[in-house]
Design a protein around this motif. Structure first.
Motif, short mmCIF file in Angstrom:
data_model
loop_
_atom_site.label_atom_id
_atom_site.label_comp_id
_atom_site.label_asym_id
_atom_site.label_seq_id
_atom_site.Cartn_x
_atom_site.Cartn_y
_atom_site.Cartn_z
N GLY A 40 0.58 -0.83 0.25
CA GLY A 40 -0.01 -0.13 0.08
C GLY A 40 1.05 1.30 -0.15
N HIS A 41 0.81 2.62 0.77
CA HIS A 41 1.28 3.33 1.44
C HIS A 41 3.07 3.12 1.67
CE1 HIS A 41 -1.72 5.71 -0.71
NE2 HIS A 41 -2.79 5.31 -0.40
N ASP A 42 2.81 1.80 2.33
CA ASP A 42 4.18 2.26 3.31
C ASP A 42 4.86 1.68 2.78
OD1 ASP A 42 4.99 1.82 6.41
OD2 ASP A 42 6.07 -0.14 4.86
N LYS A 43 6.53 2.53 1.95
CA LYS A 43 7.26 2.03 1.40
C LYS A 43 8.98 1.80 2.29
CE LYS A 43 4.89 4.20 -1.68
NZ LYS A 43 4.37 3.63 -2.94
N THR A 44 8.48 0.35 2.64
CA THR A 44 9.55 -0.08 3.75
C THR A 44 10.18 -0.58 2.13
OG1 THR A 44 8.44 -0.70 5.49
CG2 THR A 44 10.47 -1.92 5.13
N PRO A 45 11.28 -0.30 1.89
CA PRO A 45 12.27 -1.57 0.51
C PRO A 45 11.56 -2.91 0.85
CG PRO A 45 13.72 0.27 1.84
CD PRO A 45 12.63 0.12 2.70
N LEU A 46 11.78 -3.86 -0.45
CA LEU A 46 11.25 -5.29 0.06
C LEU A 46 12.76 -5.83 0.25
CD1 LEU A 46 10.39 -6.08 -3.25
CD2 LEU A 46 9.47 -6.81 -1.30
N PRO A 129 14.92 -14.89 -4.89
CA PRO A 129 14.91 -14.65 -3.83
C PRO A 129 15.87 -13.06 -4.08
CG PRO A 129 15.26 -17.03 -4.84
CD PRO A 129 15.00 -15.81 -5.43
N LYS A 130 16.97 -13.10 -5.16
CA LYS A 130 17.88 -12.15 -4.68
C LYS A 130 16.71 -10.51 -4.18
CE LYS A 130 21.14 -14.09 -7.30
NZ LYS A 130 22.44 -14.00 -8.58
N LYS A 131 16.32 -10.48 -4.55
CA LYS A 131 15.34 -9.05 -4.60
C LYS A 131 14.49 -8.99 -3.36
CE LYS A 131 15.38 -7.51 -9.19
NZ LYS A 131 14.72 -7.02 -10.43
N ASN A 132 14.45 -10.94 -2.45
CA ASN A 132 13.55 -11.01 -1.97
C ASN A 132 11.81 -10.46 -2.48
OD1 ASN A 132 12.21 -11.87 1.13
ND2 ASN A 132 11.75 -9.70 2.16
N ALA A 133 11.63 -11.27 -3.52
CA ALA A 133 10.45 -10.38 -3.90
C ALA A 133 9.48 -11.76 -4.73
CB ALA A 133 10.83 -9.87 -6.02
N THR A 163 4.55 -5.88 -5.29
CA THR A 163 5.54 -7.45 -5.00
C THR A 163 5.58 -7.17 -4.22
OG1 THR A 163 6.37 -6.20 -6.76
CG2 THR A 163 7.67 -8.01 -5.57
N GLU A 164 4.87 -8.82 -3.43
CA GLU A 164 5.17 -9.50 -2.49
C GLU A 164 6.42 -9.91 -1.96
OE1 GLU A 164 2.92 -10.89 1.15
OE2 GLU A 164 2.68 -9.87 -0.55
N PRO A 165 6.64 -9.76 -1.05
CA PRO A 165 8.09 -9.83 -0.34
C PRO A 165 7.86 -11.84 0.14
CG PRO A 165 6.78 -8.11 0.72
CD PRO A 165 6.06 -8.58 0.39
N LEU A 166 8.86 -12.00 -0.39
CA LEU A 166 9.44 -13.28 -0.25
C LEU A 166 9.47 -13.87 1.24
CD1 LEU A 166 9.20 -15.80 -2.20
CD2 LEU A 166 12.12 -15.71 -2.70
N LEU A 167 10.65 -13.14 2.07
CA LEU A 167 10.99 -14.33 3.32
C LEU A 167 9.59 -14.61 4.06
CD1 LEU A 167 13.76 -12.83 4.13
CD2 LEU A 167 13.49 -14.84 3.61
N PRO A 168 8.50 -13.26 4.96
CA PRO A 168 7.53 -14.34 5.45
C PRO A 168 7.28 -15.40 5.10
CG PRO A 168 8.26 -12.03 4.94
CD PRO A 168 8.77 -12.37 3.55
N LEU A 169 7.21 -15.54 3.55
CA LEU A 169 5.78 -16.70 3.39
C LEU A 169 6.60 -17.73 3.26
CD1 LEU A 169 5.27 -15.60 -0.76
CD2 LEU A 169 4.03 -14.99 1.81
N ASN A 170 7.83 -18.20 3.67
CA ASN A 170 9.14 -19.23 4.13
C ASN A 170 8.99 -19.31 5.69
OD1 ASN A 170 9.63 -21.62 3.19
ND2 ASN A 170 11.70 -20.72 2.46
#
Length: 237
Positions: A40-46, A129-133, A163-170
């Motif tokens: 959303g509006h939160d811009k924390t880097p992936l 994985p390199k982009k955590n995406a 784009t969804e961050p990858l690490l939380p899903l795993n």
């Protein structure tokens, strides 16, 4: 009146609850629906986003609430609300899974997904994985999650997906009977879900005591039938 904390799922933001929030507030409830970090509006880097960052972010709303919250998680957010219940069982009145992932101790979302029936959409998801995406093609999102939303209305949502961050899903969650197990749970089935088919939803909630409600909805009842969803949420005691 109750205090609700609504947590969106993957590729979404707080915007997905925009039809439900006013329906609950009209009934006198307090409703919070924040953007998770990187959404959303939160811009924390992936690259900086982990499952723990989600938990720390949401903790502030739970700790400052004047009463135990009704914690609602859609889809992947079922993992998040489960982990929060383990940490704050006395501050959560009820967990509500909206077609949500409902884990057992030690499971990650990816681990659960490998045990569930595959759908034609599974092969469309790609990871970097390199982009955590973690990616899903937007041209398939309507059929995947919003099949009951008119196409012209859905097209207005396209710029909002992320784009969804990858690490939380795993990331596996640690759950115990003493904490997670003591929090009441409601599972809202979505009977016409193409993303998490009803057989998969039932396979998850059959292993954990839940009060089960059903909606004849696609994966996104907050758009397909917000009034019916809000009614179920309102009636949670």
């Amino acid at each position: 009146m109750a205090q609700y904390l609504l947590v969106h799922g993957a590729w979404h933001g707080a915007w997905c609850w925009q039809k439900v929030v006013p329906l609950l507030t009209e009934k006198g409830h307090t409703v919070l629906a924040p953007d998770l970090p990187g959404h959303g509006h939160d811009k924390t880097p992936l690259a900086k986003i982990t499952f723990e960052i989600y938990l720390k972010f949401l903790t502030q709303f739970i700790e400052t609430a004047p009463m135990p919250v009704i914690l609602v998680g859609h889809s992947f957010a079922g993992m998040i609300i489960s982990a929060l219940a383990e940490r704050y069982p006395d501050k959560i009145k009820c967990l509500v899974y909206v077609a949500g992932f409902l884990p057992q101790n030690g499971q990650s979302m990816f681990q659960i997904a490998t045990q569930l029936p595959h759908t034609p959409f599974s092969k469309l998801m790609t990871a970097d994985p390199k982009k955590n995406a973690f990616y899903f093609p937007l041209d398939k999102m309507h059929e995947f999650g919003f099949a009951q939303t008119a196409l012209k209305d859905f097209e207005a949502l396209l710029p909002l997906f992320c784009t969804e961050p990858l690490l939380p899903l795993n990331t596996p969650v640690a759950l115990s009977a003493q904490n997670f197990g003591q929090v009441p749970k409601v599972y809202i089935e979505c009977l016409h879900d193409n993303a998490i088919p009803i057989q998969a939803q039932r396979a998850m909630h059959s292993t954990t005591p839940c009060r089960v409600q059903s909606l004849p909805s696609d994966h996104s009842p907050f758009y397909a039938m917000p009034e019916q969803l809000a009614t179920i949420l309102h009636q949670i005691e």
